[in-house]
Design an enzyme around this catalytic site. Structure first.
Site, PDB file in Angstrom:
ATOM      1  N   PRO A  50    -124.575 -82.507-125.629  1.00  0.00           N
ATOM      2  CA  PRO A  50    -124.693 -81.379-124.703  1.00  0.00           C
ATOM      3  C   PRO A  50    -123.613 -81.442-123.627  1.00  0.00           C
ATOM      4  CG  PRO A  50    -126.832 -82.368-125.113  1.00  0.00           C
ATOM      5  CD  PRO A  50    -125.816 -83.283-125.713  1.00  0.00           C
ATOM      6  N   GLU A  51    -122.969 -80.307-123.393  1.00  0.00           N
ATOM      7  CA  GLU A  51    -121.961 -80.218-122.351  1.00  0.00           C
ATOM      8  C   GLU A  51    -122.573 -79.447-121.176  1.00  0.00           C
ATOM      9  OE1 GLU A  51    -118.213 -78.858-123.996  1.00  0.00           O
ATOM     10  OE2 GLU A  51    -118.599 -79.869-125.885  1.00  0.00           O
TER      11      GLU A  51
END
Length: 287
Positions: free
Chosen positions: A2-3
């Site tokens: 996840p960014e």
């Protein structure tokens, strides 16, 4: 992994789900996830009776603000939070469960087991790793063009690895680096010290635009990402270059290429992102 947009989406979801709930007890089945304090029993005791007051974010880290502490959580590759009733069966690879006094449970599930949690006294979380050394927050007012350039522009380093370096800009990962570089017409192998003033302005605008669009779409579900309610993101439907190897560029029609830059798979349009300065067909940040 996840960014920033995915973590921001999870933050917003958890804000709706758990703010105001009070922790009765905590169970941890994989002790190495608890990085601070190292004593897992102490970690659990510290959380007893704490009420969730706010969910924040710094880069790719969730910051769960309690009465007296802040829980800093990094999801790494495949970490997921979900709110359940006590009657729901516990899924395999669930490593931390926060039992609330109302009978609900916040469960952290992590197949790859790379996620981390740090618990600090409230207000001290940014004085210590992992938050202490993070760079600019790209959706914050502090992310000005002048500060962005000051930190990066004189470095003889390829621009993509710099964007991925969390000590300079926090929260950008592989997907959004590719997207922002395409929008700005900059080849990922260009060095930071080769960019013109106009290119810095385009890149600054492209980073903000890309991340805002991704947040609005709930992030990108490329592999296994879902938010705190099990919902997938939609930004993968809007990707301009990432994951589009050999497909036509939306701008010029030429094929998207995939290469490796700084050890990371990288998608580019060689016509819209030439290696040599001054050759780009982009006259402005493209749509």
């Amino acid at each position: 992994m996840p960014e920033l947009p995915e973590v921001e989406t999870i933050r917003r979801t958890l804000s709706r789900l758990i703010v105001g709930r009070t922790i009765d007890r905590t169970a941890v089945t994989l002790g190495r996830m608890i990085q601070h304090p190292k004593d897992v029993a102490q970690f659990c005791v510290m959380l007893e009776g704490q009420t969730v007051r706010h969910i924040g974010r710094r880069g790719k880290y969730l910051c769960i603000l309690l009465d007296d502490y802040t829980l800093v959580s990094h999801l790494r590759m495949e970490g997921r939070y979900g709110l359940y009733s006590g009657a729901d069966p516990v899924e395999k690879h669930t490593h931390v469960i926060f039992y609330f006094r109302d009978g609900t449970e916040l469960r952290y599930r992590d197949v790859r087991q790379f996620g981390t949690m740090h618990l600090f006294p409230a207000g001290e979380e940014r004085r210590h790793p992992p938050l202490r050394d993070l760079g600019l927050e790209p959706l914050d007012s502090s992310f000005t063009l002048e500060e962005f350039r000051r930190r990066l522009q004189n470095r003889p380093t390829k621009i993509k690895p710099l964007l991925l370096n969390q000590k300079y800009v926090a929260g950008i990962g592989n997907i959004y680096a590719d997207e922002a570089l395409f929008l700005s017409g900059i080849h990922p192998e260009r060095t930071a010290d080769s960019l013109s003033d106009a290119e810095w302005e385009k890149l600054h605008e492209a980073v903000i635009r890309t991340l805002r669009e991704a947040v609005e779409a709930g992030g990108s579900s490329i592999k296994s990402y879902v938010n705190g309610q099990g919902e997938m993101g939609r930004f993968q439907q809007q990707l301009r270059v990432y994951g589009r190897k050999e497909q036509p560029c939306y701008r010029c029609g030429g094929p998207i290429e995939k290469t490796v830059v700084g050890g990371r798979g990288t998608h580019i349009c060689p016509r819209c992102q030439p290696k040599e300065a001054g050759e780009s067909e982009h006259q402005e940040v493209c749509g």
